[in-house]
Design a protein around this motif. Structure first.
Motif, short mmCIF file in Angstrom:
data_model
loop_
_atom_site.label_atom_id
_atom_site.label_comp_id
_atom_site.label_asym_id
_atom_site.label_seq_id
_atom_site.Cartn_x
_atom_site.Cartn_y
_atom_site.Cartn_z
N ILE A 1 -0.53 8.34 -22.24
CA ILE A 1 -1.83 8.90 -21.87
C ILE A 1 -2.61 7.91 -21.00
CG2 ILE A 1 -4.10 9.52 -22.80
CD1 ILE A 1 -2.65 10.93 -25.07
N LEU A 2 -2.60 6.64 -21.38
CA LEU A 2 -3.31 5.63 -20.60
C LEU A 2 -2.69 5.47 -19.22
CD1 LEU A 2 -5.59 3.60 -20.64
CD2 LEU A 2 -4.04 1.95 -21.63
N PHE A 3 -1.36 5.48 -19.14
CA PHE A 3 -0.69 5.36 -17.85
C PHE A 3 -1.00 6.57 -16.97
CE2 PHE A 3 3.01 5.71 -15.02
CZ PHE A 3 2.90 4.48 -14.39
N GLY A 4 -1.00 7.76 -17.56
CA GLY A 4 -1.37 8.96 -16.80
C GLY A 4 -2.80 8.88 -16.30
N GLY A 5 -3.70 8.34 -17.12
CA GLY A 5 -5.08 8.14 -16.68
C GLY A 5 -5.18 7.18 -15.51
N LEU A 6 -4.37 6.12 -15.56
CA LEU A 6 -4.37 5.16 -14.45
C LEU A 6 -3.85 5.80 -13.16
CD1 LEU A 6 -3.08 2.00 -16.32
CD2 LEU A 6 -5.36 2.33 -15.36
N LEU A 7 -2.82 6.63 -13.29
CA LEU A 7 -2.32 7.34 -12.11
C LEU A 7 -3.38 8.28 -11.56
CD1 LEU A 7 1.37 8.20 -13.06
CD2 LEU A 7 0.56 6.51 -11.42
N ALA B 1 -14.24 0.74 -4.78
CA ALA B 1 -13.16 1.71 -4.98
C ALA B 1 -11.81 1.06 -4.71
CB ALA B 1 -13.35 2.91 -4.06
N PHE B 2 -11.74 0.21 -3.70
CA PHE B 2 -10.50 -0.50 -3.39
C PHE B 2 -10.10 -1.40 -4.55
CE2 PHE B 2 -8.34 -4.21 -1.48
CZ PHE B 2 -7.23 -3.56 -0.97
N THR B 3 -11.06 -2.11 -5.13
CA THR B 3 -10.79 -3.02 -6.25
C THR B 3 -10.35 -2.24 -7.49
OG1 THR B 3 -12.41 -4.57 -5.38
CG2 THR B 3 -11.77 -4.84 -7.69
N ARG B 4 -11.02 -1.11 -7.77
CA ARG B 4 -10.62 -0.28 -8.91
C ARG B 4 -9.22 0.29 -8.73
NH1 ARG B 4 -16.19 1.30 -8.79
NH2 ARG B 4 -15.68 3.05 -7.45
N ARG B 5 -8.91 0.68 -7.51
CA ARG B 5 -7.58 1.23 -7.24
C ARG B 5 -6.50 0.16 -7.44
NH1 ARG B 5 -4.04 2.53 -2.96
NH2 ARG B 5 -3.21 4.62 -3.23
N ARG B 6 -6.74 -1.04 -6.96
CA ARG B 6 -5.78 -2.14 -7.16
C ARG B 6 -5.65 -2.51 -8.63
NH1 ARG B 6 -6.51 -7.00 -3.21
NH2 ARG B 6 -4.71 -7.65 -4.39
N ALA B 7 -6.77 -2.52 -9.35
CA ALA B 7 -6.73 -2.84 -10.78
C ALA B 7 -5.96 -1.78 -11.55
CB ALA B 7 -8.15 -2.98 -11.33
N ALA B 8 -6.16 -0.52 -11.21
CA ALA B 8 -5.42 0.56 -11.88
C ALA B 8 -3.92 0.42 -11.62
CB ALA B 8 -5.93 1.92 -11.41
N GLY B 9 -3.54 0.07 -10.41
CA GLY B 9 -2.13 -0.13 -10.10
C GLY B 9 -1.54 -1.31 -10.85
N ALA B 10 -2.28 -2.41 -10.94
CA ALA B 10 -1.78 -3.59 -11.65
C ALA B 10 -1.64 -3.31 -13.14
CB ALA B 10 -2.73 -4.77 -11.42
N ILE B 11 -2.63 -2.66 -13.73
CA ILE B 11 -2.55 -2.33 -15.15
C ILE B 11 -1.39 -1.37 -15.40
CG2 ILE B 11 -3.77 -1.19 -17.06
CD1 ILE B 11 -6.38 -2.31 -15.84
N GLY B 12 -1.17 -0.44 -14.49
CA GLY B 12 -0.04 0.48 -14.61
C GLY B 12 1.30 -0.24 -14.59
#
Length: 161
Positions: free
Chosen positions: A35-41, A57-68
């Motif tokens: 569920i968390l991975f789907g949320g990050l995607l 937005a760029f920083t949040r997108r990169r952080a979501a990719g790294a956490i994924g």
């Protein structure tokens, strides 16, 4: 026409199987991770159309990719650990299941690192390449410290050649 509501009553067998699924800590962890991975995607997808000048937005997108990426690595490692701890079939295949588990983790981490480096070149993402190289260095350190702990000196030297 019957105005009585329809009541569904599950069988006892269903309740027992459902209880087994809910009480299994690995399945709960995997479900939460998925569920968390789907949320990050979803976050990455929603921020895809953001203006390129929007640094937040760029920083949040990169952080979501790294956490994924870390979550995929973590869930794969958990699956390997679970299969060696809870599966008598897997543990019965090896004379030393703990050593085999560590070797399996090293192989998985190496393959994950190579995939990250390849994807980093393919997608032209330097951060992904650095992540893969760092993970590969960490894997080599783990091989030297943990996996070869009981090996003789000659095998340690040969393993790094």
């Amino acid at each position: 026409m019957n105005d009585q509501p329809i009541h569904y009553k599950p069988s006892e067998g269903f309740r027992e199987r459902a209880k087994d699924v809910v009480d299994n800590p690995f399945l709960r962890q995997s479900f939460c991770g998925a569920i968390l991975f789907g949320g990050l995607l979803l976050v990455r997808h929603l921020l895809d159309g953001a203006d390129e000048t929007d640094r937040a937005a760029f920083t949040r997108r990169r952080a979501a990719g790294a956490i994924g990426m870390f979550m995929l690595l973590w869930l794969g490692s958990l699956e390997i650990d679970r299969s060696f701890v809870h599966s008598p079939l897997v543990t019965g295949l090896f004379a030393q299941p703990r050593v085999a588990e560590q070797v399996a983790l090293s192989i998985f981490w190496s393959a994950f690192a190579i995939g990250a480096v390849f994807a980093g070149f393919r997608l032209r993402l330097a951060g992904l390449r650095y992540f893969g190289l760092g993970l590969f260095a960490l894997t080599l350190l783990k091989v030297g410290v943990v996996d070869l702990q009981g090996a003789q000196r000659g095998y340690r030297i040969l393993s790094f050649m």
